[in-house]
Design a protein around this motif. Structure first.
Motif, PDB file in Angstrom:
ATOM      1  N   VAL A  16       3.034   6.152 -11.298  1.00 25.02           N
ATOM      2  CA  VAL A  16       4.058   5.113 -11.432  1.00 25.02           C
ATOM      3  C   VAL A  16       3.652   4.109 -12.505  1.00 25.02           C
ATOM      4  O   VAL A  16       4.460   3.718 -13.348  1.00 25.02           O
ATOM      5  N   MET A  17       2.389   3.703 -12.504  1.00 26.28           N
ATOM      6  CA  MET A  17       1.911   2.743 -13.495  1.00 26.28           C
ATOM      7  C   MET A  17       1.952   3.339 -14.900  1.00 26.28           C
ATOM      8  O   MET A  17       2.315   2.661 -15.855  1.00 26.28           O
ATOM      9  N   CYS A  20       5.308   3.192 -16.498  1.00 24.80           N
ATOM     10  CA  CYS A  20       5.785   1.862 -16.872  1.00 24.80           C
ATOM     11  C   CYS A  20       5.221   1.393 -18.211  1.00 24.80           C
ATOM     12  O   CYS A  20       5.616   0.331 -18.706  1.00 24.80           O
ATOM     13  N   THR A  22       4.848   1.002 -22.036  1.00 29.98           N
ATOM     14  CA  THR A  22       5.716   1.137 -23.189  1.00 29.98           C
ATOM     15  C   THR A  22       4.913   0.796 -24.433  1.00 29.98           C
ATOM     16  O   THR A  22       4.204  -0.208 -24.463  1.00 29.98           O
TER      17      THR A  22
END
Length: 59
Positions: A16-17, A20, A22
């Motif tokens: 999940v991390m 995230c 970018t």
């Protein structure tokens, strides 16, 4: 109800991390356009005698 193991929870949290994150890359528009114009000019520019050489190789 099944208990989630610590390792599984850590792997899921890591995924999940990672999703995230970018990466922003800044391309100055003027510099990119100038570079593109220069490349196009170099590609389309014919050297003197280039047409004659191409014609001779086709024979």
């Amino acid at each position: 109800m099944k208990r989630v193991s610590t390792a599984t929870a850590m792997v899921a949290l890591s995924l999940v991390m990672a999703g995230c994150v970018t990466i922003n890359i800044y391309f100055p528009a003027a510099a990119a356009e100038k570079a593109a114009d220069r490349i196009i000019d170099e590609v389309w520019q014919l050297k003197p005698g280039a047409e004659a050489k191409e014609g001779e190789s086709a024979k």
